[in-house]
Motif scaffolding. Structure first.
Motif, PDB file in Angstrom:
ATOM      1  N   LEU A 134       0.866  -1.171   0.000  1.00 58.68           N
ATOM      2  CA  LEU A 134       0.000   0.000   0.000  1.00 58.68           C
ATOM      3  C   LEU A 134       0.903   1.221   0.000  1.00 58.68           C
ATOM      4  CD1 LEU A 134      -2.967   1.078   0.278  1.00 58.68           C
ATOM      5  CD2 LEU A 134      -2.437   1.347   2.707  1.00 58.68           C
ATOM      6  N   ARG A 135       0.703   2.106  -0.964  1.00 62.77           N
ATOM      7  CA  ARG A 135       1.473   3.349  -1.021  1.00 62.77           C
ATOM      8  C   ARG A 135       0.648   4.437  -0.355  1.00 62.77           C
ATOM      9  NH1 ARG A 135       5.580   5.573  -5.040  1.00 62.77           N
ATOM     10  NH2 ARG A 135       5.428   7.830  -4.811  1.00 62.77           N
ATOM     11  N   ILE A 136       1.232   5.067   0.641  1.00 58.15           N
ATOM     12  CA  ILE A 136       0.597   6.142   1.390  1.00 58.15           C
ATOM     13  C   ILE A 136       1.308   7.428   0.996  1.00 58.15           C
ATOM     14  CG2 ILE A 136       0.093   7.056   3.693  1.00 58.15           C
ATOM     15  CD1 ILE A 136       0.701   4.005   4.599  1.00 58.15           C
ATOM     16  N   GLU A 137       0.571   8.390   0.475  1.00 59.69           N
ATOM     17  CA  GLU A 137       1.145   9.684   0.095  1.00 59.69           C
ATOM     18  C   GLU A 137       0.442  10.782   0.879  1.00 59.69           C
ATOM     19  OE1 GLU A 137       0.812  10.481  -4.078  1.00 59.69           O
ATOM     20  OE2 GLU A 137       1.938   8.695  -4.647  1.00 59.69           O
ATOM     21  N   VAL A 138       1.231  11.697   1.411  1.00 58.42           N
ATOM     22  CA  VAL A 138       0.669  12.864   2.068  1.00 58.42           C
ATOM     23  C   VAL A 138       1.275  14.081   1.375  1.00 58.42           C
ATOM     24  CG1 VAL A 138       0.458  14.164   4.201  1.00 58.42           C
ATOM     25  CG2 VAL A 138       0.282  11.667   4.239  1.00 58.42           C
ATOM     26  N   THR A 139       0.407  14.900   0.790  1.00 56.14           N
ATOM     27  CA  THR A 139       0.835  16.070   0.023  1.00 56.14           C
ATOM     28  C   THR A 139       0.547  17.321   0.831  1.00 56.14           C
ATOM     29  OG1 THR A 139       0.353  14.895  -2.028  1.00 56.14           O
ATOM     30  CG2 THR A 139       0.549  17.291  -2.171  1.00 56.14           C
ATOM     31  N   ASP A 140       1.575  18.162   0.978  1.00 51.63           N
ATOM     32  CA  ASP A 140       1.401  19.419   1.708  1.00 51.63           C
ATOM     33  C   ASP A 140       1.800  20.596   0.827  1.00 51.63           C
ATOM     34  OD1 ASP A 140       4.233  20.107   2.055  1.00 51.63           O
ATOM     35  OD2 ASP A 140       4.307  18.582   3.607  1.00 51.63           O
ATOM     36  N   THR A 141       1.760  21.788   1.384  1.00 47.87           N
ATOM     37  CA  THR A 141       1.938  23.016   0.604  1.00 47.87           C
ATOM     38  C   THR A 141       3.287  23.703   0.847  1.00 47.87           C
ATOM     39  OG1 THR A 141       0.746  24.198   2.328  1.00 47.87           O
ATOM     40  CG2 THR A 141      -0.535  23.457   0.437  1.00 47.87           C
ATOM     41  N   ARG A 142       4.280  22.943   1.274  1.00 48.75           N
ATOM     42  CA  ARG A 142       5.606  23.518   1.512  1.00 48.75           C
ATOM     43  C   ARG A 142       6.676  22.726   0.744  1.00 48.75           C
ATOM     44  NH1 ARG A 142       6.111  26.894   6.093  1.00 48.75           N
ATOM     45  NH2 ARG A 142       8.094  27.369   5.118  1.00 48.75           N
ATOM     46  N   PRO A 143       6.749  22.883  -0.588  1.00 45.93           N
ATOM     47  CA  PRO A 143       7.714  22.104  -1.361  1.00 45.93           C
ATOM     48  C   PRO A 143       9.166  22.454  -1.053  1.00 45.93           C
ATOM     49  CG  PRO A 143       6.690  23.756  -2.757  1.00 45.93           C
ATOM     50  CD  PRO A 143       5.952  23.766  -1.435  1.00 45.93           C
ATOM     51  N   GLU A 144       9.403  23.607  -0.450  1.00 48.70           N
ATOM     52  CA  GLU A 144      10.776  24.002  -0.120  1.00 48.70           C
ATOM     53  C   GLU A 144      11.280  23.327   1.156  1.00 48.70           C
ATOM     54  OE1 GLU A 144       8.307  26.791   2.358  1.00 48.70           O
ATOM     55  OE2 GLU A 144       8.086  25.813   0.419  1.00 48.70           O
ATOM     56  N   ARG A 145      10.391  22.697   1.911  1.00 48.06           N
ATOM     57  CA  ARG A 145      10.779  22.029   3.162  1.00 48.06           C
ATOM     58  C   ARG A 145      10.800  20.520   2.943  1.00 48.06           C
ATOM     59  NH1 ARG A 145       8.492  24.478   8.464  1.00 48.06           N
ATOM     60  NH2 ARG A 145      10.450  23.562   9.142  1.00 48.06           N
ATOM     61  N   LEU A 146      11.926  20.033   2.447  1.00 51.16           N
ATOM     62  CA  LEU A 146      12.068  18.610   2.125  1.00 51.16           C
ATOM     63  C   LEU A 146      12.583  17.831   3.321  1.00 51.16           C
ATOM     64  CD1 LEU A 146      13.768  18.998  -1.363  1.00 51.16           C
ATOM     65  CD2 LEU A 146      11.361  18.497  -0.891  1.00 51.16           C
ATOM     66  N   PRO A 147      12.221  16.550   3.401  1.00 52.17           N
ATOM     67  CA  PRO A 147      12.806  15.713   4.459  1.00 52.17           C
ATOM     68  C   PRO A 147      14.308  15.558   4.201  1.00 52.17           C
ATOM     69  CG  PRO A 147      11.335  14.423   3.049  1.00 52.17           C
ATOM     70  CD  PRO A 147      11.284  15.825   2.568  1.00 52.17           C
TER      71      PRO A 147
ATOM     72  N   CYS B 284      10.242  11.428  -1.238  1.00 50.71           N
ATOM     73  CA  CYS B 284       9.586  12.721  -1.372  1.00 50.71           C
ATOM     74  C   CYS B 284       9.587  13.093  -2.846  1.00 50.71           C
ATOM     75  CB  CYS B 284      10.339  13.759  -0.551  1.00 50.71           C
ATOM     76  SG  CYS B 284       9.640  15.414  -0.676  1.00 50.71           S
ATOM     77  N   THR B 285       8.445  13.534  -3.335  1.00 47.73           N
ATOM     78  CA  THR B 285       8.308  13.936  -4.731  1.00 47.73           C
ATOM     79  C   THR B 285       7.758  15.354  -4.773  1.00 47.73           C
ATOM     80  OG1 THR B 285       7.844  11.652  -5.347  1.00 47.73           O
ATOM     81  CG2 THR B 285       7.242  13.338  -6.939  1.00 47.73           C
ATOM     82  N   VAL B 286       8.446  16.224  -5.496  1.00 50.41           N
ATOM     83  CA  VAL B 286       7.961  17.587  -5.730  1.00 50.41           C
ATOM     84  C   VAL B 286       7.395  17.601  -7.139  1.00 50.41           C
ATOM     85  CG1 VAL B 286       8.595  20.017  -5.920  1.00 50.41           C
ATOM     86  CG2 VAL B 286       9.647  18.584  -4.160  1.00 50.41           C
ATOM     87  N   ARG B 287       6.082  17.815  -7.244  1.00 51.74           N
ATOM     88  CA  ARG B 287       5.425  17.774  -8.556  1.00 51.74           C
ATOM     89  C   ARG B 287       5.261  19.149  -9.182  1.00 51.74           C
ATOM     90  NH1 ARG B 287       2.420  13.452  -5.986  1.00 51.74           N
ATOM     91  NH2 ARG B 287       3.042  11.519  -7.005  1.00 51.74           N
ATOM     92  N   ASP B 288       5.239  20.186  -8.360  1.00 45.48           N
ATOM     93  CA  ASP B 288       5.066  21.539  -8.875  1.00 45.48           C
ATOM     94  C   ASP B 288       5.645  22.530  -7.860  1.00 45.48           C
ATOM     95  OD1 ASP B 288       3.069  22.028  -6.844  1.00 45.48           O
ATOM     96  OD2 ASP B 288       1.589  21.055  -8.134  1.00 45.48           O
ATOM     97  N   ALA B 289       5.482  23.808  -8.122  1.00 40.58           N
ATOM     98  CA  ALA B 289       6.057  24.836  -7.254  1.00 40.58           C
ATOM     99  C   ALA B 289       5.265  25.062  -5.973  1.00 40.58           C
ATOM    100  CB  ALA B 289       6.155  26.153  -8.023  1.00 40.58           C
ATOM    101  N   TYR B 290       4.140  24.370  -5.814  1.00 45.45           N
ATOM    102  CA  TYR B 290       3.252  24.643  -4.691  1.00 45.45           C
ATOM    103  C   TYR B 290       3.085  23.490  -3.713  1.00 45.45           C
ATOM    104  CZ  TYR B 290       2.161  28.237  -8.049  1.00 45.45           C
ATOM    105  OH  TYR B 290       2.271  29.258  -8.959  1.00 45.45           O
ATOM    106  N   THR B 291       3.475  22.286  -4.106  1.00 44.20           N
ATOM    107  CA  THR B 291       3.240  21.128  -3.249  1.00 44.20           C
ATOM    108  C   THR B 291       4.404  20.144  -3.300  1.00 44.20           C
ATOM    109  OG1 THR B 291       2.131  19.871  -5.004  1.00 44.20           O
ATOM    110  CG2 THR B 291       0.731  21.224  -3.572  1.00 44.20           C
ATOM    111  N   LYS B 292       4.453  19.306  -2.278  1.00 47.21           N
ATOM    112  CA  LYS B 292       5.336  18.140  -2.270  1.00 47.21           C
ATOM    113  C   LYS B 292       4.552  16.983  -1.665  1.00 47.21           C
ATOM    114  CE  LYS B 292       7.630  18.363   2.229  1.00 47.21           C
ATOM    115  NZ  LYS B 292       6.943  19.511   2.786  1.00 47.21           N
TER     116      LYS B 292
END
Length: 148
Positions: free
Chosen positions: A89-102, A132-140
């Protein structure tokens, strides 16, 4: 060993998917955990009190908690996405801070007296793989795959 940092979009598999926006609050994180286990039960018939269900609950809780703690912008929600893969099972959680990477490397243990900082260590211990995947300038999206 860098095994979890991805900056380019990954192709989306054609598998059963569940996705929902939740409030970036502790209540939203609790709901994410509950919904992940419920969806796992519906898809696979795995009981709520089984080891796989507890693992899904723990990983979902840690990813959602990190999203509301480190990836939150006022007035913005996070997204929980579940993908039923052939063996996990792939669990993804997308938030609004793409500049804050693990961290790019395996997370380090915090000081023994620290009250936080162990979430990604737990994710790494229980997940087959995570990243961690950054898909655009607004989310990761921070994701983890849990073997079923």
């Amino acid at each position: 060993m860098v095994k979890h940092q991805a900056i380019t979009p990954e192709p989306r598999p054609t598998v059963p998917e569940f996705s929902l926006r939740l409030s970036s609050t502790r209540r939203g994180a609790r709901l994410a955990r509950t919904l992940a286990v419920q969806q796992l039960t519906e898809w696979c018939g795995i009981p709520h009190d089984s080891d796989p269900a507890r693992t899904v609950a723990l990983v979902t809780a840690e990813l959602a908690s990190n999203a509301i703690t480190h990836g939150h912008l006022a007035g913005r929600d996070f997204r929980l996405t579940l993908l039923l893969l052939p063996e996990s099972l792939r669990i993804e959680v997308t938030d609004t801070r793409p500049e804050r990477l693990p961290p790019a490397n395996s997370p380090e243990l915090p000081d023994a007296e620290a009250e936080s900082g162990r979430g990604l260590i737990l994710v790494e211990a229980y997940a087959v793989r995570w990243g961690c995947t950054v898909r655009d300038a607004y989310t990761k999206s921070v994701w983890a795959e849990v073997r079923l």
